[in-house]
Structures are given as structure tokens and as C-alpha cells.
Motif scaffolding. Sequence first.
Motif, PDB file in Angstrom:
ATOM      1  N   LEU A 149      -0.760  10.633  -8.412  1.00 44.99           N
ATOM      2  CA  LEU A 149      -0.547  10.530  -6.967  1.00 44.99           C
ATOM      3  C   LEU A 149       0.857  10.020  -6.647  1.00 44.99           C
ATOM      4  O   LEU A 149       1.454  10.409  -5.648  1.00 44.99           O
ATOM      5  CB  LEU A 149      -1.594   9.608  -6.335  1.00 44.99           C
ATOM      6  N   ALA A 150       1.371   9.141  -7.514  1.00 45.59           N
ATOM      7  CA  ALA A 150       2.715   8.590  -7.309  1.00 45.59           C
ATOM      8  C   ALA A 150       3.809   9.567  -7.732  1.00 45.59           C
ATOM      9  O   ALA A 150       4.990   9.334  -7.475  1.00 45.59           O
ATOM     10  CB  ALA A 150       2.866   7.284  -8.082  1.00 45.59           C
TER      11      ALA A 150
ATOM     12  N   GLY B  56       8.230   3.733  -0.147  1.00 48.48           N
ATOM     13  CA  GLY B  56       7.575   4.106   1.103  1.00 48.48           C
ATOM     14  C   GLY B  56       7.674   5.575   1.456  1.00 48.48           C
ATOM     15  O   GLY B  56       7.389   5.974   2.588  1.00 48.48           O
ATOM     16  N   LEU B  57       8.059   6.375   0.475  1.00 50.34           N
ATOM     17  CA  LEU B  57       8.333   7.789   0.757  1.00 50.34           C
ATOM     18  C   LEU B  57       7.073   8.580   1.098  1.00 50.34           C
ATOM     19  O   LEU B  57       7.136   9.551   1.855  1.00 50.34           O
ATOM     20  CB  LEU B  57       9.034   8.415  -0.451  1.00 50.34           C
ATOM     21  N   ASN B  58       5.928   8.171   0.560  1.00 57.39           N
ATOM     22  CA  ASN B  58       4.716   8.972   0.738  1.00 57.39           C
ATOM     23  C   ASN B  58       3.652   8.264   1.578  1.00 57.39           C
ATOM     24  O   ASN B  58       2.459   8.406   1.331  1.00 57.39           O
ATOM     25  CB  ASN B  58       4.140   9.337  -0.638  1.00 57.39           C
ATOM     26  N   ARG B  59       4.096   7.517   2.584  1.00 53.04           N
ATOM     27  CA  ARG B  59       3.153   6.842   3.471  1.00 53.04           C
ATOM     28  C   ARG B  59       3.724   6.828   4.895  1.00 53.04           C
ATOM     29  O   ARG B  59       4.876   7.204   5.113  1.00 53.04           O
ATOM     30  CB  ARG B  59       2.857   5.421   3.003  1.00 53.04           C
TER      31      ARG B  59
ATOM     32  N   LYS C 249       0.856  -1.193   0.000  1.00 54.39           N
ATOM     33  CA  LYS C 249       0.000   0.000   0.000  1.00 54.39           C
ATOM     34  C   LYS C 249       0.891   1.243   0.000  1.00 54.39           C
ATOM     35  O   LYS C 249       1.146   1.855   1.029  1.00 54.39           O
ATOM     36  CB  LYS C 249      -0.944  -0.028   1.194  1.00 54.39           C
ATOM     37  N   ARG C 250       1.374   1.586  -1.180  1.00 54.87           N
ATOM     38  CA  ARG C 250       2.299   2.714  -1.327  1.00 54.87           C
ATOM     39  C   ARG C 250       1.606   4.051  -1.043  1.00 54.87           C
ATOM     40  O   ARG C 250       2.252   5.028  -0.720  1.00 54.87           O
ATOM     41  CB  ARG C 250       2.867   2.774  -2.744  1.00 54.87           C
ATOM     42  N   GLY C 251       0.284   4.073  -1.267  1.00 56.56           N
ATOM     43  CA  GLY C 251      -0.456   5.308  -1.069  1.00 56.56           C
ATOM     44  C   GLY C 251      -0.963   5.930  -2.353  1.00 56.56           C
ATOM     45  O   GLY C 251      -1.777   6.845  -2.315  1.00 56.56           O
ATOM     46  N   TYR C 252      -0.515   5.412  -3.507  1.00 53.66           N
ATOM     47  CA  TYR C 252      -0.925   6.043  -4.768  1.00 53.66           C
ATOM     48  C   TYR C 252      -2.115   5.362  -5.423  1.00 53.66           C
ATOM     49  O   TYR C 252      -2.774   5.958  -6.273  1.00 53.66           O
ATOM     50  CB  TYR C 252       0.241   6.090  -5.761  1.00 53.66           C
TER      51      TYR C 252
ATOM     52  N   ALA D  76      -8.245   5.552 -14.107  1.00 55.02           N
ATOM     53  CA  ALA D  76      -7.670   5.173 -12.816  1.00 55.02           C
ATOM     54  C   ALA D  76      -6.147   5.201 -12.880  1.00 55.02           C
ATOM     55  O   ALA D  76      -5.476   5.678 -11.955  1.00 55.02           O
ATOM     56  CB  ALA D  76      -8.163   3.788 -12.405  1.00 55.02           C
ATOM     57  N   ALA D  77      -5.586   4.711 -13.979  1.00 54.80           N
ATOM     58  CA  ALA D  77      -4.133   4.662 -14.140  1.00 54.80           C
ATOM     59  C   ALA D  77      -3.521   6.062 -14.119  1.00 54.80           C
ATOM     60  O   ALA D  77      -2.505   6.300 -13.456  1.00 54.80           O
ATOM     61  CB  ALA D  77      -3.775   3.951 -15.444  1.00 54.80           C
TER      62      ALA D  77
END
Length: 380
Positions: A276-277, A219-222, A163-166, A269-270
Motif C-alpha cells: 500500500l505504501a 503525506g502523498l497518499n492521504r 496515519k499515512r494511509g498504508y 500484515a507487513a
Amino acid sequence: MDKVQLIAPCVFGVEAVLKREIQQLGYNIIDVEDGRVTFEGDREAICRSNIFLRSAERVLIKVGSFRATSFEELFDKVKALEWENYLEKDSKFWVTKASSIKSKLFSPSDIQSIVKKSIVDRLRRIYKAEWFEETGSQYPIRVFIKKDQVTISIDSSGEALHKRGYRQMTTKAPLSETLASSMIQLTPWKEDRTLIDPFCGSGTIPIEAAMQGANIAPGLNRSFESEDWNNLLNKKDWFRAIDEAHDMMKENIEVDIQGYDIDEEALKAARHNAQLAGVDHLIHFQKRDIKELSSPKKYGFMITNPPYGERLGTKETTETLYKEMGTVLKKLDTWSFFIITSYDGIEKVINKKATKKRKLYNGMLKTNFYQFYGPKPRQS
């Protein structure tokens, strides 16, 4: 806690990828088993592993390991572990998961209950308290038993690392981020080579490739559970790992990564997920059928997760789709193709023998990662 043993679970079949990643971070491998790699590091390794590992599902701190064949033995040996080195008087802790393979102790709920009671019993004696408020930081505990060998660990990640967050928008049967990244790492692809995913869905493979090419830490954005563990980790440890991640990013990189799909909603979605990423400028998404796929580029890569038949479509439509893919493969005769599927007849349908074949698990579904290597680029 100068030195600590860490356990990184992973998708079955990508242990070699995870081992290499851990070694690249500078840590010593202790053991490699099916679906997990154990290694040693300092406390900063907890932070760096969570932020940098692309193929790990979690980072667990190993508290202890022992043999137990009865619940009494389990209780006594858990109690003998030095839990006060990890848990403070107000710590909130619970056994979030217990799993057992080929062992005399096999009831997850009983294992969870006994381990919790045993830890409480020890902490009562250590902290001279009969009641614990559990209002402090959270420490999820995991128990893994295989052939009566018990391993007790604390989960430093919290939410799984895939769950990277993006990925806020998904499609049917999505590929996990960790598996997508592992697939890319199982190929020789580098950021100077063209990469196409003709069944990109919500964009996971192109996004992971772009993040890898730009060296953006996954993991930079979570956030992580262990960020609040002030008794074990300093904020400085996290800040150093985050600064390192920012320093390693390639700001002005140019790549040729393309994601195609026939579903407009999937492409929507992509594009959203890529934004977001932070890699939307590195990927070209477009509506295109596999039959229309072509490229003037030489020595490119196709890495893809096409419909299998189990989850999407039928066996007949899957065969038709793979025949169309085989026609494309013949045209792109200098390219290399990497395809994950549970469909066993792919080599026969596309009339091409895989250079390599590796067993991988996509969720609970057993699949094969077919690797069709093209010729190496000519040296200029």
C-alpha cells in the motif's frame, strides 16, 4: 494571510528531528517546546508541511496566544481574535480538543464550551447573523493552556499525520509511523547502508525507512482537512506541493532493507502495508528468529522495537530475548544498533554500554532509545 505561524506537535523527545525537518523545508523556527515546534511560513507552508513532515503529528495554524486565569478573561480574549480571517459565515467549527497543564483553567469541557461561544459571539457581530448553518468547510479548533498561557489554533491536518494511509493491518503494540520515522532520523542511516528490523511486526520501521530512502513524502497518499479551505488556500497551492513531492521521488533506487519476525500473521500484515505504501519492492520480509540473525554485510544498521514486557510477554521472556539479541550484537561487531524499549536493564543483559540514550514516548509509555554505534566504514 501572507505570513502565518504554524505549530507542529510531535512525540516528546523528537523535537530536534522535527525542527531540522522544518528548516530543511525552508521555514524559520520561532519556538521549540516539549512536544511542539512553532514556525513561520506562507500559506503554501500549510500544504508542504502536511505533505512532507515525517515526525509531526499535526500542522496547526496559530490564531492567537494570551494569558487567561478566569473563564471571563478567556471568553473576552478569544472574542478579540480576528476569527473572520479564518472562518466564513457558513463554516463548520468546533473545539475538538482542549488541554491544560499547570493552569487555573483546567476543565476541558468548560474551556471547549466557552471558546466556542466566544467565537460565535464575535462572528454574530461581524457577519450580522444570529444563526449559523455551519454547512461549509470544517475547521477543528484546538486550545492548549500551559501555566495560564493560552494558545488557540486551527487543525489543518484533520486525521493525525501518523496515519499515512498504508497501515491497514496491524499487530499488537504497534509503533506509530511518526515515531518510527523519527527513530530512523535519529540515526546516521542512509539508503546505501543495510538496515534490518528483527522484530518488524506490521512493518512500520522498514516501510518508513524505504519511504525515506526513496524520498517518498509521507503525506502523498492521504487527504487533509484544509484541502477544502478555499477561503485560505488555493488548489494551486496543493497541486504545487504534490508536484514537488513527485519530482523529489527517487524512482530507481536500490536499497537493502530487511524485516524479520517469527509471527506469520505479522509478516502478512507487513507485506500488505508495504504494498500500500508503494515500497514492497524495496523491502525483504522473512520469518526468522532473532537467534538466527546474521549478515555477511559490514557496517549495517539494526533499528528495532522489540517486546518490552509491559505490553507483550513477561519480564523473564524479555530478558531471555534480550540476551539472545546480545549474542547477535557480538557477532555483528561492525554494525550499529538502535533499540527502543521501556526495559531499563537492557545494557546489563546484553553486556554492552549504549553510546547514547534518549527518552522517547511510545504512546503514553515512557521509553528509552538506546543507540549503540559501531565503527565507521573504512574509506576505500
